[in-house]
Scaffold this motif. Structure first.
Motif, PDB file in Angstrom:
ATOM      1  N   LYS A   5       0.858  -1.183   0.000  1.00  0.00           N
ATOM      2  CA  LYS A   5       0.000   0.000   0.000  1.00  0.00           C
ATOM      3  C   LYS A   5       0.892   1.230   0.000  1.00  0.00           C
ATOM      4  O   LYS A   5       1.867   1.286   0.752  1.00  0.00           O
ATOM      5  CB  LYS A   5      -0.905  -0.004   1.234  1.00  0.00           C
ATOM      6  CG  LYS A   5      -1.796   1.233   1.389  1.00  0.00           C
ATOM      7  CD  LYS A   5      -2.569   1.154   2.698  1.00  0.00           C
ATOM      8  CE  LYS A   5      -3.353   2.419   2.977  1.00  0.00           C
ATOM      9  NZ  LYS A   5      -3.999   2.392   4.307  1.00  0.00           N
ATOM     10  N   GLN A   6       0.545   2.218  -0.844  1.00  0.00           N
ATOM     11  CA  GLN A   6       1.406   3.395  -0.946  1.00  0.00           C
ATOM     12  C   GLN A   6       0.622   4.578  -1.498  1.00  0.00           C
ATOM     13  O   GLN A   6      -0.252   4.415  -2.350  1.00  0.00           O
ATOM     14  CB  GLN A   6       2.598   3.094  -1.864  1.00  0.00           C
ATOM     15  CG  GLN A   6       3.604   4.225  -2.008  1.00  0.00           C
ATOM     16  CD  GLN A   6       4.806   3.792  -2.820  1.00  0.00           C
ATOM     17  OE1 GLN A   6       5.493   2.829  -2.467  1.00  0.00           O
ATOM     18  NE2 GLN A   6       5.073   4.477  -3.925  1.00  0.00           N
ATOM     19  N   GLN A   7       0.947   5.792  -1.019  1.00  0.00           N
ATOM     20  CA  GLN A   7       0.415   7.010  -1.638  1.00  0.00           C
ATOM     21  C   GLN A   7       1.199   7.235  -2.927  1.00  0.00           C
ATOM     22  O   GLN A   7       2.423   7.349  -2.898  1.00  0.00           O
ATOM     23  CB  GLN A   7       0.544   8.203  -0.701  1.00  0.00           C
ATOM     24  CG  GLN A   7      -0.100   9.460  -1.262  1.00  0.00           C
ATOM     25  CD  GLN A   7      -0.214  10.572  -0.242  1.00  0.00           C
ATOM     26  OE1 GLN A   7      -1.283  10.844   0.289  1.00  0.00           O
ATOM     27  NE2 GLN A   7       0.900  11.219   0.035  1.00  0.00           N
ATOM     28  N   TRP A  13      -4.090   6.887  -3.359  1.00  0.00           N
ATOM     29  CA  TRP A  13      -3.437   5.687  -2.847  1.00  0.00           C
ATOM     30  C   TRP A  13      -3.651   4.510  -3.787  1.00  0.00           C
ATOM     31  O   TRP A  13      -4.674   4.422  -4.465  1.00  0.00           O
ATOM     32  CB  TRP A  13      -4.017   5.328  -1.467  1.00  0.00           C
ATOM     33  CG  TRP A  13      -3.676   6.328  -0.405  1.00  0.00           C
ATOM     34  CD1 TRP A  13      -4.287   7.536  -0.188  1.00  0.00           C
ATOM     35  CD2 TRP A  13      -2.642   6.219   0.565  1.00  0.00           C
ATOM     36  NE1 TRP A  13      -3.695   8.181   0.865  1.00  0.00           N
ATOM     37  CE2 TRP A  13      -2.683   7.400   1.358  1.00  0.00           C
ATOM     38  CE3 TRP A  13      -1.692   5.243   0.860  1.00  0.00           C
ATOM     39  CZ2 TRP A  13      -1.806   7.612   2.408  1.00  0.00           C
ATOM     40  CZ3 TRP A  13      -0.816   5.458   1.910  1.00  0.00           C
ATOM     41  CH2 TRP A  13      -0.874   6.631   2.667  1.00  0.00           C
TER      42      TRP A  13
END
Length: 237
Positions: A5-7, A13
């Protein structure tokens, strides 16, 4: 719940789930009520409004559909397509897989916002142009500086195919060529997708993990009676 999970853009996101999120597919013989509960739980974890996460009826096509915020997704029939495009990034999007590539795409709009897309890129969809169609949808929305995140899939050392199927595929995308760990013809979907995206002017990022080798992921090749994990893209509430 999340493999990764990452912005990926201001307020945007991307993520890929794993087995701890449970099966998210309604088409694999699972109890529908249980699947809907898992989807609602996933929405709460993102978080996005209940019923807003948009799934699709995937058929290994190259079809890309544009979606809008006309009512909650829970009240709408799933569109039959293998890519979804949200021109303003307002609709949370999901793509389900269990060996094929889940691809998340984001592009910057002239006002600094983001257009988003997801794509289901198996062998057929990749060869038929599903990524090109998703990219075209983003560009039609006015997005530039496109980036893509290629999620976990079956790897080139595990995806065995007949020799003629390999030959036909690499005639179209040479970077697909691979051999299994046991020496037979194979395809490397992630390498092929990376090459396709580069040719489309899209910066691609790999999120590694082989579905057949990793117990935290679902693999149809390993077990035909399996669930589906998801690639996701959404905006902050």
């Amino acid at each position: 719940m999340f493999w990764w999970k990452q912005q990926v853009h201001t307020g945007v996101w991307a993520a890929f789930t794993d087995r701890s999120a449970g099966n998210l597919g309604l088409h694999v013989g699972d109890d529908a009520a249980a699947v809907h509960r898992r989807r609602r739980s996933l929405e709460g974890a993102l978080p996005v409004p209940a019923g807003s996460l948009r799934f699709m009826n995937q058929v290994h096509s190259a079809e890309a559909a544009v979606v809008s915020t006309d009512g909650p997704a829970s009240t709408q029939a799933a569109v039959t397509a293998d890519a979804l495009v949200s021109p303003d990034g307002a609709v949370p999007l999901a793509v389900m897989v269990a060996d094929c590539l889940p691809v998340v795409l984001v592009g910057t709009l002239p006002d600094g916002g983001a257009a988003t897309a997801v794509a289901h890129a198996g062998r057929r969809g990749l060869l038929d142009g599903v990524l090109a169609n998703a990219v075209a949808g983003l560009r039609e929305a006015g997005a530039g500086a496109l980036q893509a995140w290629i999620g976990p899939s079956i790897c080139g050392a595990c995806y065995e195919v007949p020799e003629q199927m390999q030959a036909d595929a690499i005639a179209r995308i040479p970077e697909l060529a691979s051999r299994t760990a046991w020496g037979t013809p194979a395809l490397d979907l992630a390498a092929g997708a990376t090459a396709e995206l580069a040719g489309l002017g899209v910066e691609a990022h790999r999120v590694h993990g082989c579905t057949r080798e990793e117990g935290r992921l679902y693999s149809y090749r390993l077990d035909e009676r399996t669930g589906r994990f998801a690639g996701l893209v959404w905006k902050d509430a």
